[in-house]
Design a protein around this motif. Structure first.
Motif, mmCIF file in Angstrom:
data_model
loop_
_atom_site.group_PDB
_atom_site.id
_atom_site.type_symbol
_atom_site.label_atom_id
_atom_site.label_comp_id
_atom_site.label_asym_id
_atom_site.label_seq_id
_atom_site.Cartn_x
_atom_site.Cartn_y
_atom_site.Cartn_z
ATOM 1 N N ALA A 50 36.611 10.943 -7.377
ATOM 2 C CA ALA A 50 35.571 9.917 -7.407
ATOM 3 C C ALA A 50 35.349 9.318 -6.018
ATOM 4 N N LEU A 51 36.439 9.196 -5.257
ATOM 5 C CA LEU A 51 36.348 8.647 -3.895
ATOM 6 C C LEU A 51 35.537 9.568 -2.985
ATOM 7 N N VAL A 52 35.802 10.875 -3.104
ATOM 8 C CA VAL A 52 35.053 11.852 -2.297
ATOM 9 C C VAL A 52 33.580 11.814 -2.672
ATOM 10 N N LEU A 53 33.300 11.804 -4.001
ATOM 11 C CA LEU A 53 31.919 11.775 -4.462
ATOM 12 C C LEU A 53 31.208 10.498 -3.999
ATOM 13 N N SER A 54 31.931 9.383 -4.043
ATOM 14 C CA SER A 54 31.354 8.108 -3.603
ATOM 15 C C SER A 54 30.948 8.175 -2.139
ATOM 16 N N ASN A 55 31.790 8.781 -1.296
ATOM 17 C CA ASN A 55 31.463 8.909 0.124
ATOM 18 C C ASN A 55 30.281 9.840 0.360
ATOM 19 N N VAL A 56 30.224 10.925 -0.418
ATOM 20 C CA VAL A 56 29.091 11.849 -0.294
ATOM 21 C C VAL A 56 27.788 11.137 -0.650
ATOM 22 N N LEU A 57 27.797 10.422 -1.786
ATOM 23 C CA LEU A 57 26.598 9.716 -2.224
ATOM 24 C C LEU A 57 26.216 8.607 -1.237
ATOM 25 N N GLY A 58 27.239 7.941 -0.692
ATOM 26 C CA GLY A 58 26.973 6.891 0.288
ATOM 27 C C GLY A 58 26.312 7.435 1.540
ATOM 28 N N GLN A 59 26.804 8.575 2.024
ATOM 29 C CA GLN A 59 26.221 9.181 3.232
ATOM 30 C C GLN A 59 24.806 9.697 2.959
ATOM 31 N N VAL A 60 24.599 10.260 1.776
ATOM 32 C CA VAL A 60 23.231 10.681 1.408
ATOM 33 C C VAL A 60 22.305 9.469 1.390
ATOM 34 N N GLY A 61 22.795 8.375 0.789
ATOM 35 C CA GLY A 61 21.998 7.153 0.763
ATOM 36 C C GLY A 61 21.674 6.654 2.160
ATOM 37 N N SER A 62 22.648 6.775 3.082
ATOM 38 C CA SER A 62 22.428 6.334 4.460
ATOM 39 C C SER A 62 21.309 7.123 5.125
ATOM 40 N N LYS A 63 21.332 8.440 4.957
ATOM 41 C CA LYS A 63 20.300 9.282 5.589
ATOM 42 C C LYS A 63 18.932 9.076 4.930
ATOM 43 N N LEU A 64 18.925 8.910 3.600
ATOM 44 C CA LEU A 64 17.650 8.632 2.928
ATOM 45 C C LEU A 64 17.098 7.268 3.351
ATOM 46 N N GLN A 65 17.997 6.319 3.575
ATOM 47 C CA GLN A 65 17.592 4.997 4.051
ATOM 48 C C GLN A 65 16.852 5.112 5.383
ATOM 49 N N ASP A 66 17.420 5.882 6.310
ATOM 50 C CA ASP A 66 16.770 6.080 7.614
ATOM 51 C C ASP A 66 15.409 6.756 7.444
ATOM 52 N N TYR A 67 15.367 7.752 6.558
ATOM 53 C CA TYR A 67 14.131 8.512 6.369
ATOM 54 C C TYR A 67 13.020 7.637 5.781
ATOM 55 N N PHE A 68 13.332 6.944 4.684
ATOM 56 C CA PHE A 68 12.301 6.121 4.029
ATOM 57 C C PHE A 68 11.839 4.981 4.939
ATOM 58 N N CYS A 69 12.787 4.396 5.653
ATOM 59 C CA CYS A 69 12.434 3.294 6.559
ATOM 60 C C CYS A 69 11.490 3.787 7.656
ATOM 61 N N LYS A 109 0.829 -1.205 0.000
ATOM 62 C CA LYS A 109 0.000 0.000 0.000
ATOM 63 C C LYS A 109 0.867 1.260 0.000
ATOM 64 N N HIS A 110 1.992 1.205 0.683
ATOM 65 C CA HIS A 110 2.895 2.370 0.772
ATOM 66 C C HIS A 110 4.173 2.100 -0.024
ATOM 67 N N TRP A 111 4.000 1.577 -1.237
ATOM 68 C CA TRP A 111 5.138 1.161 -2.050
ATOM 69 C C TRP A 111 6.144 2.262 -2.375
ATOM 70 N N PRO A 112 5.737 3.547 -2.545
ATOM 71 C CA PRO A 112 6.776 4.553 -2.843
ATOM 72 C C PRO A 112 7.837 4.644 -1.745
ATOM 73 N N TRP A 113 7.381 4.551 -0.486
ATOM 74 C CA TRP A 113 8.345 4.610 0.619
ATOM 75 C C TRP A 113 9.193 3.347 0.653
ATOM 76 N N ALA A 114 8.580 2.208 0.365
ATOM 77 C CA ALA A 114 9.331 0.951 0.345
ATOM 78 C C ALA A 114 10.365 0.956 -0.783
ATOM 79 N N LEU A 115 9.966 1.479 -1.946
ATOM 80 C CA LEU A 115 10.905 1.554 -3.071
ATOM 81 C C LEU A 115 12.056 2.497 -2.752
ATOM 82 N N GLY A 116 11.736 3.651 -2.153
ATOM 83 C CA GLY A 116 12.779 4.587 -1.753
ATOM 84 C C GLY A 116 13.732 3.962 -0.752
#
Length: 596
Positions: A77-96, A23-30
């Protein structure tokens, strides 16, 4: 506990959980995408970039003026990878968190709606406190499961996939060996922990029983104290608590045994990795940077696999916690409305019991309370139901209110079979006052207005006045805003009953059912309440269940029940003169006559 039955309940639990997730698939997909991004960027792209740096360094020294040219793009690329990884971590907490909040809301409503529609038979066989605990565990199980999937399942699955994809083209032999070991690991873990699921369900059930025992003791604390049975209750609680400790101990030992088995496989995986690291360059010409990647990826994977053991423990615990509530949600509704049921329309209030046959669901079919019972009550008639305990008086009102459904015959109100209309509409047409007042832990005003929430304040005040409750309410420091306590424990028995009667007066229903409604009142209060009830009953079909015959002596008609049958029927004076069962009951209550 039957393991096959346990598996069926678990699958049903997962269906409930999946339905709210879908029912709340957008949040699950995120949640899924951000979790994959977090794992890829921080655990896999980073080591890959470090491997490129190691390969470049292994080629020989780099001149200072060529340092940025050689390593600049990789560092960026290493710096960008860490930035994207940390953004993903915070979005993971938010969507969950968003998914858990919304799904928990739906699951709580599902549990409440299902339980509130269950019959009184369902509740009579269960602890109220245990049901509360089961709902909390059922909803909490989803949050636990969601956390587990987000932070463990996705991480483990994606780690396995990323490891295979990143290394397959570089060291195919190693990947093949790793695939075999991973398959063995997952199979062993699944088989071991699937056997633990019944133990988790047993432990959860023991915890629910403990909650029920605690609730039962606290709810009846006055009986405990006045009987001096604190030690006895402590013994019962200690026994229930010991059952929890024993169940948790068995679950813990099983988990440790499984953990030991899976840890052994992890050791084998790391041993294989070490051999490949030592001989990879010699045997297969693997570059130093690739060896770094192999170790980093394998070490990351085994760390995730170490969590697989605790993940299955968590999953089992979550599904075990949901076990009892899932069973309760699957209980058939003993009293259910027809899909096309309409509302009850009462114009007169005539009641007809025709050929009624009834036995309680947990009683044998031949142990009937009623068998071919007939009773007709014309609109507006005031009828008293009397008889010894167990004669069927209260059961008759229970069937009228559709708190239970009969097995044979019909009960009709104004010619409408109550089983063919919505049960809530039946109860809204009947003002019911039981022997034990039904009060919420809310204000006096809220408890009276519960009969008709949309009523104006002056109507609530008039209802309290007619029920002879206004005088004592106004003497309270907070008046109508006084909180009555759980089940009204802060009020006396007579005060609680008058609040309940005021609610019935405010409800202004065409049919009135009083089940020993004045039994808790003193003589003076009873006289005043009887006057109020006499006014209330005027023009209304009224059924009065009573042991105290003074309550029914002035009514139009008295029906005497015995073993589910009508043995006498008529006005008070006629029945007294007949010298039958009613006259015998009346003689035992000398001085109880109330002039009508």
């Amino acid at each position: 506990m039957n393991q096959k039955g346990s598996g069926a309940v678990t699958r049903q639990t997962l269906r409930y959980y999946w339905s709210v997730t879908r029912k709340h698939w957008p949040w699950a997909l995120g949640d899924l995408i951000s979790s994959l991004a977090f794992t890829f960027f921080l655990s896999y792209l980073n080591p890959y970039l470090i491997g490129l740096i190691v390969d470049r360094v292994s080629e020989g020294p780099t001149q200072p003026d060529q340092l940025w040219t050689a390593f600049g793009p990789v560092v960026a690329a290493l710096v960008l990878s860490n930035v994207l990884g940390q953004v993903g971590s915070k979005l993971q907490d938010y969507f969950c968190a968003k998914l858990e909040i919304r799904a928990s809301y739906d699951l709580t409503n599902l549990a409440f709606d299902t339980l509130s529609n269950q019959s009184m038979t369902f509740y009579n066989n269960r602890f109220g406190g245990s049901l509360v605990s089961q709902v909390q565990r059922f909803v909490g199980g989803y949050s636990t499961l969601c956390d587990c999937v987000t932070y463990s399942v996705i991480a483990i699955a994606s780690s396995a996939c990323f490891t295979i994809v990143m290394l397959a083209g570089l060291v195919p032999v190693y990947v093949c060996v790793l695939l075999v070991l991973m398959a063995v690991y997952v199979l062993v873990v699944y088989r071991l922990y699937s056997r633990i699921l019944p133990a988790n369900a047993v432990a959860a059930a023991a915890n629910n029983r403990l909650s029920g025992q605690l609730s039962d003791s606290i709810t009846n604390i006055l009986a405990v104290k006045t009987s001096g049975r604190e030690d006895y209750e402590r013994g019962r609680f200690t026994q229930a608590s010991q059952e929890v400790a024993d169940a948790d101990g068995r679950r813990m030992r099983a988990n440790i045994r499984c953990g030991a088995a899976t840890s052994s496989i992890i050791v084998v995986i790391m041993a294989c990795c070490t051999v490949f690291l030592a001989g990879g360059n010699t045997w297969f010409g693997v570059a130093p940077g690739t060896l770094v990647m192999m170790f980093t990826y394998t070490n990351s994977l085994t760390m995730q696999f170490n969590r697989l053991s605790s993940m299955f423990q968590t999953l089992n615990r979550a599904l075990g916690d949901a076990y009892d509530m899932t069973q309760a949600l699957g209980e058939p509704l003993l009293v259910a409305d027809e899909p096309d049921a309409k509302g009850l329309t009462v114009t007169r209030g005539a009641i007809d019991f025709a050929g009624v046959g009834f036995h309680y669901p947990d009683a044998p079919d031949d142990d009937k309370v009623f068998d071919g019972f007939d009773l007709s009550i014309p609109a507006g008639q005031r009828v008293g139901l009397v008889g010894r305990s167990g004669s069927g008086k209260t059961t008759l009102t229970t069937l009228l209110l559709r708190l239970a459904d009969l097995q044979e015959g019909t009960i009709a109100i104004d010619g409408q079979d109550v089983r063919g209309v919505r049960q809530a509409s039946v109860r809204r047409q009947i003002a019911y006052v039981p022997q034990e007042p039904l009060l919420f832990h809310r204000s006096i005003y809220d408890n009276i207005a519960y009969g008709r929430p949309e009523a104006a304040p002056e109507e609530v005040l008039r209802a309290a006045e007619k029920a002879n409750a206004l005088e004592f309410i106004e003497k309270l420091p907070e008046g109508f805003d006084t909180m009555v306590g759980e089940r009204g424990v802060k009020l006396s028995g007579g005060q609680r009953q008058r609040i309940a009667i005021a609610r019935a007066i405010l409800m202004d229903a065409p049919i009135l059912v009083l089940d020993e409604a004045t039994s808790a009142l003193d003589s003076e209060s009873e006289r005043l309440i009887q006057e109020a009830l006499a006014t209330l009953m005027t023009g209304r079909t009224s059924i009065v269940v009573a042991h105290r015959l003074s309550t029914v002596a002035s009514l139009d008609r008295i029906v005497v029940l015995q073993d589910g049958r009508i043995v006498e029927d008529g006005p008070h004076a006629e029945l007294v003169a007949a010298g039958g069962p009613y006259e015998q009951l009346w003689d035992r209550q000398t001085g109880a006559f109330l002039e009508g």
